[in-house]
Design an enzyme around this catalytic site. Structure first.
Site, PDB file in Angstrom:
ATOM      1  N   ARG A  21     -45.691 -41.014  47.023  1.00  0.00           N
ATOM      2  CA  ARG A  21     -44.547 -40.952  47.936  1.00  0.00           C
ATOM      3  C   ARG A  21     -43.426 -40.093  47.353  1.00  0.00           C
ATOM      4  NH1 ARG A  21     -48.427 -42.907  49.712  1.00  0.00           N
ATOM      5  NH2 ARG A  21     -48.660 -44.370  51.428  1.00  0.00           N
ATOM      6  N   GLU A  26     -44.458 -36.594  47.742  1.00  0.00           N
ATOM      7  CA  GLU A  26     -44.339 -36.195  49.150  1.00  0.00           C
ATOM      8  C   GLU A  26     -42.891 -35.846  49.504  1.00  0.00           C
ATOM      9  OE1 GLU A  26     -46.749 -38.068  52.641  1.00  0.00           O
ATOM     10  OE2 GLU A  26     -44.801 -39.035  52.632  1.00  0.00           O
ATOM     11  N   SER A  51     -30.972 -29.531  36.119  1.00  0.00           N
ATOM     12  CA  SER A  51     -31.810 -29.722  34.931  1.00  0.00           C
ATOM     13  C   SER A  51     -32.604 -31.020  35.017  1.00  0.00           C
ATOM     14  CB  SER A  51     -30.940 -29.756  33.680  1.00  0.00           C
ATOM     15  OG  SER A  51     -31.758 -29.940  32.531  1.00  0.00           O
TER      16      SER A  51
END
Lengths: 165, 165, 165, 165, 165, 165, 165, 165, 165, 165
Positions: free
Chosen positions: G105, G108, G131
Site C-alpha cells: 500500500r 502504491e 532527503s
C-alpha cells in the site's frame, strides 16, 4: 614470496549454479598446476572445449575421461559419472547480461554488431543461421610489431538454411 | 518472375529504435542493388563495419561519406550530417536477449562459453579483458569438401590488463 | 575404458528447484541402468510422461508406483508419498526463457510461430485454445533415407472453445 | 445477419511490432475471403508456413510471391519487395511470455515438459538439439469417436549433435 | 497397493520461501490424514482460510490454535508461537506470474478480464476498489447434469470508495 | 452543473495496446449513455462478458453484433468486421502486475491465496485445473444490514483433470 | 488458551536476506515480551527507528547498544559488533515491488501520487528533493469519533536544492 | 529577463502514458499562471489531490469541474467528460522503480523502512493494512530556526483489519 | 560503553554472492582494527583498490599478499590461493540497480548525467570510451570553510577510440 | 570533402523519451557550430551541466536562458518556457543498464567498485551518503608523457549523515 603462474579458478560464489563436480575438477587442476592449454594438448582438443567441460558446458568422450583422470589423478569411474556419461545442462555458468567485464565485452559485441552480422551473413549465405551446436571456437594470442597483445577469437558454425515447408 | 538477389533490408518494425537516416540508407542501398560486400570493397573497409554504419552503430570518415554518397546517389552534405559528423549512440539495434534466431545463436555462444573464454583468456593473457572498442571483426564463408557451408566469424580485440592502483 | 550408454541425469545445480525426491529417483534409475524408454515400456506410459514424473511435473498412479518401486528397487511406501499421493507443483523444472539450448529451441518455435499457430488453429477450430492439461505428447526418432536423424514431437490437446456467457 | 466464416485477422494493437506490409497482407486475405488452408493449397506449402509468411516470420520464394500476388490481387513487384526479396527479422510477433491464452498453452508445455523432452531426446539421440531451423511443423484437426475435437501439432526438426572440438 | 486419498502436500522446493513451520504443519496434517475440508469443519472456518494459515498467509486465533494443536497433535505453545502470536508476512507463497498451471489460470483471468471487472465494478459502485483485506473467499464443487465437474470460486470484498481530500 | 451518471470510459493512454475499434465502441456507448448492465440486458449476456467484448477480450456472435449495432447506432458491417468475424487477441488490456489499484487487488488475491486455492481444489477435485476458457464470471453488488456495500465476484470454470499418457 | 499480545516477529523466510543477528534480536525481543514502542521509550528514539535497527536498516549509538543489551539481556560486546560498530547495508529487507499487502500500500501511494508530490513540492520548494537520509518518520494511531482507527505516517526530510554548477 | 515563478509542467516525454487531456490541463494552468496551492484553495481540496486530478490519478466532483473550468477558462462540458464523468485509470504516471530523483527518495523510504513500518503498525493496530484508498495525504513546508527548509509529508489511511473467514 | 571507531564490515546477507574468503578477510581486518586507509598505506595502493580486493573485485600482487598476510596475521599460502593467484570474477558484489542508498546515488549520477558525460567526452575526445579497465579511482574528503564535509570521487580512465576496420 | 569538427548530436531514436525541446536545442547548437565547452564558457557553468540542460536533466536560470537564446539564436520566451521555468523530470535520458558502451563503462564502475566505495566512504565519513543533488561533476582531458589521452571525471557531493530519530 615468488610469483606463481596464475590459473583459472572457480570462484565459489558461482559454484552454486554449476554441477557439484565442477569444484572438484578445478581443485584437481590447480593441484596439478596445469593450464587449460596443457590439458587441451593432452586431450587433443581445443582449450575452450576443455574449459567448457570444466564448467559443465560440454561433454567428454571415454578417452577424454581416461586421460583427464590420469592427468589430474582422479578416480576414472567417478569422473565418468560426472562428465562422461551425462548430458550437460548448458547455459548456467553465469548470469545474462554478464556482469563480469571480460564476458560482458563479448555480450556487447553481440549487442552492437548483432544486426550487422545478420545483414552480412544473410547476404553471403541466404536465409538461415550459423549453428552454435555444429560449432567450434578457438582463442589465440597475437603480439603485434609494437609488442601489443591482441585477443583473437574464432567462431566457426555450420550454415543452416531455414527449411521450406 | 525471375529471382532477384536478396539484399539485407530494414524491417520497419525495428526502424523506430534507430536514427531516422537508417531507413534512408537501406532504401538507397536497395535501389542501387548493392550488397554490403560491394560497398565494403569500394570503401576499403570490412563488410561488418559498413553494415554497422548502416545500423547507426559505427561512424564514417569524410572519405567514407564521399564514396557512399557517390555510390548510393545521396546528397553528401546531408549524409555527412547523418553518419559523418555525429557520434553514434550504440547498442540499440535490437533487443537483448535477441529474439532473432541468427543473433540469438551468437548470444547463446556467450551464454554457454563465456566462462570458458574467460578461463582460457585469463590463463593466456592475465587479468584483463579483450577490448570491444579497439576491436575489429570479420565474417567469412567457407565451403568444405562435402560442399557444406560454414560461417566463420573472427573477433580481434586489444588486450587490456587491469591497471594496478 | 569402454563406452557406457549415457543416461539422462539430474544436474544437481537444478535439483534445488525441484522436490527432494527427484534426485533419489534419478540416482535409482542410473543405478538400475534404465532409460526412460525402458521405464515407459514397463509402465505402459509414454516416455515423456515418465520423465515428467521424475522431474516432479506429473503424478503417478498406485500401479505406476508399484511398478517403479519394483523396477528401481525403491521402498513402495516412501515412493507413494513422494510421487503417488501428492499433487505435483508444476512449472519449476527450469528457468524461462530456457537457457539450455535443446529446450530453448522449443521456446523459439513458440516465439517464432506462436501467432501463426493461433491463426491456423482459429481458422480450423474457432475461438478457443488447445488444452495443455487434457493433453499428451510423444517424441519419436526418424532416420531419413540419407541416414539423417530427425526429431519428431507430437502434441495432442483437447480443443476448448471459449464459453459464451 | 447471417454468420460469415471467421478469418484470422491482424489485431492492430500488434501491428506495430511487425513490418508494415503485414497489415496489407491480412487485409487482402480478408478481402479475398480465404483461409490459410486455402492459400496453403495454392502454394503447395503448409498452413503454418503461410501464416508465418503473413506475420513476417518466414520468407517466400519467387513462385510463392507470384501465386500470392495473383490470388490476393496484389502488385507482384511490391509484394516481392515485401516478402520475397527480404530476410525476415524473426521473433517479434508477440511478447514472451505470451499473454494470448492459445499461445500461452504452448509456452506452458515447454515450461512443464522442457526437461522431460530433454531427458528423453538425449537418451534417444545423444548430446545435441532438435533444430528449429531445419524444421517444419503442421497443425491437424482430429475428431474422436465422441465427437470431441483435438488439436494435433507436429514438430519435426533435424537432429544436430554437438560438435567435438 | 490400494489407492490412498491424496492430500495437498508441501513441495519442498517451495518450502524455502515460507516460514519453517509450514512444513511441520503439512507433515502433521498428512500424518493425521485430514483434508482442509476436515480441518475447516473443526475450526468453523473456510477451507481456503485454513489452507492460507498453513501457507503462512493468514493468522490464527487462540481458539484456532487450540483446536489445531489438538487435532494435529501438536504442542500448543509452539503452535501459538508459529501461527497464533505472529503477523503473517504475506505474498510469498509462489512466484508471480505463477508457473503452476492451476494458479496461472487464476492469474490469466485477472489478465484477460481485469479491465472488464474494473469497468463493470466502477459503473455499479463508483470510483473505488474491492478490498482484498476486508475479504473472504470460498471454493465450491458443482457437478452438472452431464456429470461434469465445475469449480466455483467466490470472492467477496468490502467496497472502498476513494476518499475525497 | 448537475451530476451525470459516470460511465466506464477508455483512458486513451491504454488505447494503444488495444485494437483501434475499442475506442469507437466506448465513444458510442458514452454517446448512448448506457452502462454495461444496460447492454448486457439487451444482449442477454453477462456484464463482464460485454465489457470484455469492448476491451477486445471476447468475441461477439452475429446476434450480438446486430443488437449492439442497433443499440449503439453503429454500422453493422463495420462492427461485424471489428468484433464479430475476428478472433480476439487476448491478454493485452493492461500491464501485469497491474498498476491500477482495483485490478491489483484481484492480482493480490491470486498472490496471497494462490497456493491455498490449489491445495483446496486439489483435495476436492484431484490433479487438474479450473479452466479459464470453459469459464464464466459475474459481478454482483451486495448491501449488508449496515448499509455497507460488498463486491461479489463469482468465477465458474470447468474442471479439467490432467490426462494420463 | 488465553490470548497473548502479538509481537512483530521475523518470518524466517526473509531472514536469509538480512544479517544473521536480526534473528537474535527478534528472538530476544519476543522473549522479553516487549513491543517496539516499549523499546523506543527506553531508548528515547522513535519506534520506526528502533524497528529499522532490528531489520539491519539503521545503526545504533553506543548508548543504544548499552540500553538494548540491558533490556533484552544480550551480551553488550556482541551486540556492539552486530549493530553498534557497523555501517548498515540498507535496502534489503524485502522485495520490491513489495508483495506484503501492508507494505505494498505504501508503494502504491508512491506509484499513484509520485508525480503529484513532485509537482506540489517543486512549486513549494523549487528544484530539488526531500532527503531520505536527513530524514525522520513516525507512525501514529488515531481513533476518530466513530471509533474508526486511522494510521498516520509522517515523513520529514530536509529540502535539498540541486546545486548549480 | 526577470525571473518568473516556476510552475510544475508536464514533460511531454511522459505525456504518452497519460490521458490526452492531461496536457490540456497543464497548459491551461500555466496560461493562468496558477500554482496547485492556488487551485487547491479555490476547490477547497488538498494540493496533492488537485495535482493528482491533473495527472489523471484522481476524479473530480461536478463542483470541482465547475470551479476548474471557470478558473482555467476551459469548456465545462468538455472538462466534465475529461475528469468529471470518468473513472481514473490509476498507477501510470511514472515508471516504477521511479527514475526521477524526487520520487525515487519516496520509493527508497518504502524500500528501507517498509518492514519497520509493518512491524510497528502490526504491534499498534494488529493484523491488517493502512488503506491507500480510504486515504488522504498532504505536503507541508517547514522552515526551522536555522532557516533550513524541511518537507513534511503526511499520510493518513483507514485501518483495515484482515477479515476472519 | 565507550565508542569504538567503526569499521566497514561484511554484512553476512551479501556474503553469499562473494567468494568465501571475503568473510575471512573482513574478520581479520576487524580483529586487527585497521581501516582501509591503514591498509592502503602499508600496501602503497589506493584505498578503493584495497577495498576492491577485499570484495573479490581486484587481484593482489605477491607483494600485496605478503604484506596483507603479515599485517592481518593470515597464512600467506592460503591468502595467495585466495587473492593472489586467482583471476577475480568481478561484478557480483551487489545487486543492480543498487538498493544501498550510498551506492544508489552513484548509479543515479550515471542515470541522470550519462548522456551529458557522453556528449562532453565525445566532443573533447572523439568517438570512443573511457576505459574502466585501464582505470583508477580515488575517494577524498574535503571540509569546506563552513565545516561542511564533501565527498570527492575521482575516476581516471584511458581514452580508447573505436578502431576503424 | 574536408573534415568538419564533430558535435554531439541527438540521435532521434532517443528523442522520444525526452522533452520535445531537446531536439530544438541540439539543432540550434549544431547550426551555431558550438561545442558544450563553448557554451559552458559563455554561461560560466560546467560543460556537463550545460549538456545536462540540453538533455532535460538540469534547469537553467533566467541568465542562462538569456545567454543561450542569444548565442543559439532562439526565441527567449519560448526558451524560458522550455528550460527556464520548468522543473526537469530527470532520469529518462537513457535505458538502465546503459547499452551505450561509453555510458556502460560508468555503470560498470559502480557495479564493480560500489561496495568498495561504500566501505571506504563509511570509514572516512561515517554512516551516510554522498549527495547526488548537492553535487557537481566535471570532465577533464589529460595527455600523459607518452601522448596517451586519459579521461578524468570528478564527482563532488555533499556528505549527508543519516539523521538519528
Amino acid at each position: 614470496m615468488s610469483e606463481q603462474p596464475k590459473l583459472a579458478s572457480l570462484d565459489d560464489s558461482i559454484a552454486d549454479r554449476l554441477p557439484s563436480h565442477v569444484k572438484e575438477l578445478f581443485d584437481a587442476k590447480r593441484y596439478a598446476n596445469l593450464t587449460f592449454a596443457d590439458l587441451a594438448e593432452r586431450l587433443g582438443r581445443d582449450e575452450v572445449a576443455v574449459a567448457a567441460i570444466f564448467y559443465g558446458q560440454a561433454s567428454a568422450s571415454p578417452e577424454d575421461v581416461r586421460i583427464l583422470a590420469e592427468t589430474l589423478n582422479l578416480a576414472p569411474g567417478r569422473l565418468r559419472d560426472q562428465i562422461g556419461s551425462v548430458f550437460p545442462d548448458r547455459g548456467r555458468a553465469g548470469p545474462m547480461p554478464p556482469v563480469e567485464p571480460l564476458i560482458y565485452r563479448l555480450y556487447e559485441i553481440v549487442q552492437n554488431y548483432g544486426y550487422a552480422y545478420k545483414a552480412v551473413i544473410n547476404e553471403k549465405f541466404g536465409d538461415g543461421i550459423m549453428s552454435a551446436i555444429a560449432f567450434s571456437t578457438k582463442v589465440e594470442k597475437e603480439v603485434d610489431n609494437d609488442g601489443v597483445a591482441w585477443v583473437n577469437i574464432k567462431l566457426r558454425g555450420k550454415w543452416l538454411p531455414f527449411t521450406r515447408f
